[in-house]
Design a protein around this motif. Sequence first.
Motif, PDB file in Angstrom:
ATOM      1  N   GLU A 145       0.838  -1.208   0.000  1.00 36.87           N
ATOM      2  CA  GLU A 145       0.000   0.000   0.000  1.00 36.87           C
ATOM      3  C   GLU A 145       0.869   1.252   0.000  1.00 36.87           C
ATOM      4  N   PHE A 146       1.952   1.231   0.756  1.00 42.74           N
ATOM      5  CA  PHE A 146       2.873   2.368   0.803  1.00 42.74           C
ATOM      6  C   PHE A 146       3.472   2.630  -0.577  1.00 42.74           C
ATOM      7  N   ILE A 147       3.952   1.564  -1.223  1.00 43.80           N
ATOM      8  CA  ILE A 147       4.569   1.711  -2.543  1.00 43.80           C
ATOM      9  C   ILE A 147       3.569   2.278  -3.539  1.00 43.80           C
ATOM     10  N   ILE A 148       2.358   1.737  -3.550  1.00 45.93           N
ATOM     11  CA  ILE A 148       1.334   2.207  -4.487  1.00 45.93           C
ATOM     12  C   ILE A 148       0.977   3.664  -4.218  1.00 45.93           C
ATOM     13  N   ARG A 149       0.817   4.009  -2.949  1.00 52.58           N
ATOM     14  CA  ARG A 149       0.482   5.390  -2.584  1.00 52.58           C
ATOM     15  C   ARG A 149       1.587   6.351  -3.022  1.00 52.58           C
ATOM     16  N   GLU A 150       2.834   5.960  -2.815  1.00 52.62           N
ATOM     17  CA  GLU A 150       3.950   6.816  -3.192  1.00 52.62           C
ATOM     18  C   GLU A 150       4.078   6.935  -4.715  1.00 52.62           C
ATOM     19  N   ALA A 171       1.609   9.308  -5.926  1.00 54.95           N
ATOM     20  CA  ALA A 171       1.996  10.680  -5.610  1.00 54.95           C
ATOM     21  C   ALA A 171       3.109  11.186  -6.532  1.00 54.95           C
ATOM     22  N   GLY A 172       3.579  10.294  -7.435  1.00 55.28           N
ATOM     23  CA  GLY A 172       4.587  10.705  -8.394  1.00 55.28           C
ATOM     24  C   GLY A 172       6.022  10.464  -7.971  1.00 55.28           C
ATOM     25  N   ARG A 173       6.206   9.728  -6.911  1.00 58.83           N
ATOM     26  CA  ARG A 173       7.558   9.474  -6.417  1.00 58.83           C
ATOM     27  C   ARG A 173       8.249   8.406  -7.270  1.00 58.83           C
ATOM     28  N   ASP A 174       9.557   8.526  -7.427  1.00 63.93           N
ATOM     29  CA  ASP A 174      10.358   7.602  -8.207  1.00 63.93           C
ATOM     30  C   ASP A 174      10.429   6.238  -7.508  1.00 63.93           C
ATOM     31  N   LEU A 175      10.255   5.165  -8.284  1.00 64.02           N
ATOM     32  CA  LEU A 175      10.248   3.812  -7.720  1.00 64.02           C
ATOM     33  C   LEU A 175      11.558   3.484  -7.016  1.00 64.02           C
ATOM     34  N   PHE A 176      12.683   3.869  -7.587  1.00 61.58           N
ATOM     35  CA  PHE A 176      13.979   3.616  -6.956  1.00 61.58           C
ATOM     36  C   PHE A 176      14.041   4.279  -5.582  1.00 61.58           C
ATOM     37  N   ASP A 177      13.569   5.516  -5.490  1.00 61.41           N
ATOM     38  CA  ASP A 177      13.558   6.217  -4.206  1.00 61.41           C
ATOM     39  C   ASP A 177      12.650   5.518  -3.199  1.00 61.41           C
ATOM     40  N   ILE A 178      11.509   5.042  -3.666  1.00 55.73           N
ATOM     41  CA  ILE A 178      10.565   4.349  -2.775  1.00 55.73           C
ATOM     42  C   ILE A 178      11.212   3.093  -2.213  1.00 55.73           C
ATOM     43  N   PRO A 191      13.502   4.498   4.031  1.00 58.51           N
ATOM     44  CA  PRO A 191      13.683   3.806   5.310  1.00 58.51           C
ATOM     45  C   PRO A 191      12.472   2.951   5.715  1.00 58.51           C
ATOM     46  N   TYR A 192      11.266   3.390   5.356  1.00 59.99           N
ATOM     47  CA  TYR A 192      10.070   2.597   5.683  1.00 59.99           C
ATOM     48  C   TYR A 192      10.175   1.203   5.071  1.00 59.99           C
ATOM     49  N   ILE A 193      10.613   1.131   3.823  1.00 58.04           N
ATOM     50  CA  ILE A 193      10.754  -0.157   3.131  1.00 58.04           C
ATOM     51  C   ILE A 193      11.960  -0.920   3.683  1.00 58.04           C
ATOM     52  N   LYS A 194      13.084  -0.234   3.807  1.00 55.55           N
ATOM     53  CA  LYS A 194      14.303  -0.891   4.271  1.00 55.55           C
ATOM     54  C   LYS A 194      14.142  -1.503   5.662  1.00 55.55           C
ATOM     55  N   ASN A 195      13.358  -0.869   6.506  1.00 55.44           N
ATOM     56  CA  ASN A 195      13.160  -1.381   7.866  1.00 55.44           C
ATOM     57  C   ASN A 195      12.202  -2.561   7.929  1.00 55.44           C
ATOM     58  N   ARG A 196      11.436  -2.778   6.875  1.00 54.76           N
ATOM     59  CA  ARG A 196      10.409  -3.814   6.913  1.00 54.76           C
ATOM     60  C   ARG A 196      10.641  -4.977   5.952  1.00 54.76           C
ATOM     61  N   VAL A 197      11.464  -4.738   4.936  1.00 56.17           N
ATOM     62  CA  VAL A 197      11.677  -5.765   3.911  1.00 56.17           C
ATOM     63  C   VAL A 197      13.177  -6.000   3.747  1.00 56.17           C
ATOM     64  N   GLU A 256       6.912  -7.908  -8.177  1.00 56.47           N
ATOM     65  CA  GLU A 256       6.115  -8.954  -8.806  1.00 56.47           C
ATOM     66  C   GLU A 256       4.631  -8.816  -8.482  1.00 56.47           C
ATOM     67  N   ASN A 257       4.297  -7.935  -7.549  1.00 60.45           N
ATOM     68  CA  ASN A 257       2.910  -7.742  -7.147  1.00 60.45           C
ATOM     69  C   ASN A 257       2.148  -7.030  -8.267  1.00 60.45           C
ATOM     70  N   PRO A 258       1.043  -7.626  -8.740  1.00 56.23           N
ATOM     71  CA  PRO A 258       0.287  -7.015  -9.848  1.00 56.23           C
ATOM     72  C   PRO A 258      -0.203  -5.596  -9.559  1.00 56.23           C
ATOM     73  N   GLU A 259      -0.574  -5.306  -8.311  1.00 52.27           N
ATOM     74  CA  GLU A 259      -1.047  -3.955  -7.977  1.00 52.27           C
ATOM     75  C   GLU A 259       0.081  -2.936  -8.117  1.00 52.27           C
ATOM     76  N   ILE A 260       1.280  -3.334  -7.725  1.00 52.21           N
ATOM     77  CA  ILE A 260       2.431  -2.434  -7.851  1.00 52.21           C
ATOM     78  C   ILE A 260       2.780  -2.249  -9.324  1.00 52.21           C
ATOM     79  N   ILE A 261       2.723  -3.321 -10.084  1.00 51.52           N
ATOM     80  CA  ILE A 261       2.981  -3.232 -11.527  1.00 51.52           C
ATOM     81  C   ILE A 261       1.984  -2.275 -12.171  1.00 51.52           C
ATOM     82  N   ASP A 262       0.699  -2.385 -11.816  1.00 50.06           N
ATOM     83  CA  ASP A 262      -0.320  -1.488 -12.366  1.00 50.06           C
ATOM     84  C   ASP A 262      -0.045  -0.031 -11.992  1.00 50.06           C
ATOM     85  N   ALA A 263       0.275   0.212 -10.725  1.00 48.16           N
ATOM     86  CA  ALA A 263       0.537   1.579 -10.285  1.00 48.16           C
ATOM     87  C   ALA A 263       1.758   2.155 -10.996  1.00 48.16           C
TER      88      ALA A 263
END
Length: 80
Positions: free
Chosen positions: A26-31, A34-41, A45-51, A61-68
Amino acid sequence: MGTFTTEFDDFFERFFENATETRVNEFIIRELDAGRDLFDILNDPYIKNRVPEERRAQLLENPEIIDAFTKELENLRQGK
């Protein structure tokens, strides 16, 4: 067959992993929306701390992320 405690622990571990994965997606899709660069997302730190690093590529590989991401690329192509 495992003990009840082991099975119970396994259930909650999978439950929290799924909940974390859902929030991360949800965070990745929301970002992206909002127009944020995928590499930056993915380096946020939110991603790095959780994944763990070795699992971050699997997020793509998530279809929702691919669509976004596809929608964001289309917006960039159209100059929006």
